[in-house]
Write a protein that holds these residues in place. Structure first.
Motif, mmCIF file in Angstrom:
data_model
loop_
_atom_site.group_PDB
_atom_site.id
_atom_site.type_symbol
_atom_site.label_atom_id
_atom_site.label_comp_id
_atom_site.label_asym_id
_atom_site.label_seq_id
_atom_site.Cartn_x
_atom_site.Cartn_y
_atom_site.Cartn_z
ATOM 1 N N SER A 86 0.816 -1.218 0.000
ATOM 2 C CA SER A 86 0.000 0.000 0.000
ATOM 3 C C SER A 86 0.851 1.270 0.000
ATOM 4 N N GLN A 87 2.110 1.152 0.333
ATOM 5 C CA GLN A 87 2.989 2.316 0.395
ATOM 6 C C GLN A 87 3.856 2.471 -0.848
ATOM 7 N N GLN A 88 3.605 1.642 -1.865
ATOM 8 C CA GLN A 88 4.406 1.687 -3.083
ATOM 9 C C GLN A 88 3.651 2.386 -4.209
ATOM 10 N N PRO A 89 4.387 3.117 -5.049
ATOM 11 C CA PRO A 89 3.749 3.744 -6.213
ATOM 12 C C PRO A 89 3.428 2.700 -7.278
ATOM 13 N N ALA A 90 2.711 3.113 -8.289
ATOM 14 C CA ALA A 90 2.424 2.226 -9.417
ATOM 15 C C ALA A 90 3.735 1.724 -10.011
ATOM 16 N N GLY A 91 3.738 0.469 -10.419
ATOM 17 C CA GLY A 91 4.913 -0.104 -11.059
ATOM 18 C C GLY A 91 5.973 -0.612 -10.112
ATOM 19 N N VAL A 92 5.671 -0.639 -8.808
ATOM 20 C CA VAL A 92 6.641 -1.102 -7.818
ATOM 21 C C VAL A 92 6.009 -2.201 -6.975
ATOM 22 N N GLY A 93 6.713 -3.316 -6.831
ATOM 23 C CA GLY A 93 6.300 -4.407 -5.964
ATOM 24 C C GLY A 93 7.217 -4.482 -4.766
ATOM 25 N N SER A 94 6.870 -5.329 -3.825
ATOM 26 C CA SER A 94 7.683 -5.410 -2.604
ATOM 27 C C SER A 94 7.622 -6.818 -2.016
ATOM 28 N N PRO A 95 8.236 -7.794 -2.689
ATOM 29 C CA PRO A 95 8.205 -9.173 -2.185
ATOM 30 C C PRO A 95 9.000 -9.325 -0.884
ATOM 31 N N HIS A 96 8.585 -10.295 -0.093
ATOM 32 C CA HIS A 96 9.298 -10.603 1.152
ATOM 33 C C HIS A 96 10.702 -11.124 0.844
ATOM 34 N N ILE A 97 11.666 -10.675 1.642
ATOM 35 C CA ILE A 97 13.006 -11.264 1.568
ATOM 36 C C ILE A 97 13.420 -11.839 2.920
ATOM 37 N N HIS A 98 12.658 -11.511 3.975
ATOM 38 C CA HIS A 98 12.941 -12.068 5.294
ATOM 39 C C HIS A 98 11.682 -11.965 6.145
ATOM 40 N N ALA A 99 11.446 -12.974 6.974
ATOM 41 C CA ALA A 99 10.334 -12.950 7.921
ATOM 42 C C ALA A 99 10.768 -13.635 9.202
ATOM 43 N N SER A 100 10.338 -13.078 10.319
ATOM 44 C CA SER A 100 10.607 -13.662 11.628
ATOM 45 C C SER A 100 9.322 -13.585 12.439
ATOM 46 N N TYR A 101 8.804 -14.757 12.837
ATOM 47 C CA TYR A 101 7.538 -14.818 13.560
ATOM 48 C C TYR A 101 7.719 -15.511 14.899
ATOM 49 N N ARG A 102 6.961 -15.063 15.888
ATOM 50 C CA ARG A 102 6.942 -15.660 17.224
ATOM 51 C C ARG A 102 5.519 -16.081 17.558
ATOM 52 N N PHE A 103 5.390 -17.253 18.139
ATOM 53 C CA PHE A 103 4.085 -17.769 18.539
ATOM 54 C C PHE A 103 4.046 -17.753 20.056
ATOM 55 N N VAL A 104 3.173 -16.935 20.619
ATOM 56 C CA VAL A 104 3.177 -16.720 22.067
ATOM 57 C C VAL A 104 2.006 -17.383 22.783
ATOM 58 N N ALA A 105 0.993 -17.808 22.050
ATOM 59 C CA ALA A 105 -0.149 -18.512 22.633
ATOM 60 C C ALA A 105 -0.800 -19.325 21.515
#
Length: 161
Positions: A86-105
């Motif tokens: 949503s923060q990118q202009p037309a013609g720009v994508g933003s694929p994930h290159i890193h993710a870190s998730y924590r499961f707390v419950a």
């Protein structure tokens, strides 16, 4: 579909904010993967804050009836993608290159969940985002951070990229 006149917004042709809002408004369909997960984008702010709702199903549970970590990861992946895009202009994508998730419950597969994501740093080459998954009562289930590569989605340049 929504009461939209004219051509449908297309990925890469309109800004990310316009694209995400067209999904919310029903002008274009939800992408297949978030739809499969039961993820619905409910709002997206000018700052990229995304709020999604989820109705879980038994097929996303482990043998104990608790939501699988892979499912929760996929929800967080989709929510951060919408927020960052949503923060990118037309013609720009933003694929994930890193993710870190924590499961707390843990949460039961019958849970109603809210997934909130927001960009916390928007640079020229990468965007950092945070995400939380909460139950309907507000209990934190999982949280995380992602990094996304900013890249043009148009035709390859002279170097083939």
């Amino acid at each position: 579909m929504g009461g939209h006149d004219g051509p449908r917004p297309a990925f890469g042709v309109v800004s990310g904010l316009e694209y995400q809002r067209a999904i919310i408004d029903g002008v274009i369909p939800v992408q297949p993967f978030p739809a499969l997960l039961g993820l619905r984008l409910r709002s997206i702010g000018e700052d990229g804050s995304a709020v999604c709702e989820v109705t879980c199903r038994p097929e996303f549970a482990n043998s104990a009836g608790r939501l699988h970590g892979g499912y929760l990861s996929a929800l967080m992946d989709c929510a951060t993608a919408a927020a960052v895009h949503s923060q990118q202009p037309a013609g720009v994508g933003s694929p994930h290159i890193h993710a870190s998730y924590r499961f707390v419950a843990s949460a039961d597969y019958r849970s109603q969940l809210t997934v909130t994501a927001r960009p916390v740093h928007i640079g020229r080459s990468v965007v950092h985002a945070t995400v939380e998954v909460r139950t309907g009562s507000g209990r934190l289930i999982a949280s995380g951070e992602t990094i996304h590569k900013v890249r043009r989605t148009g035709p390859p340049d002279s170097t083939g990229r």
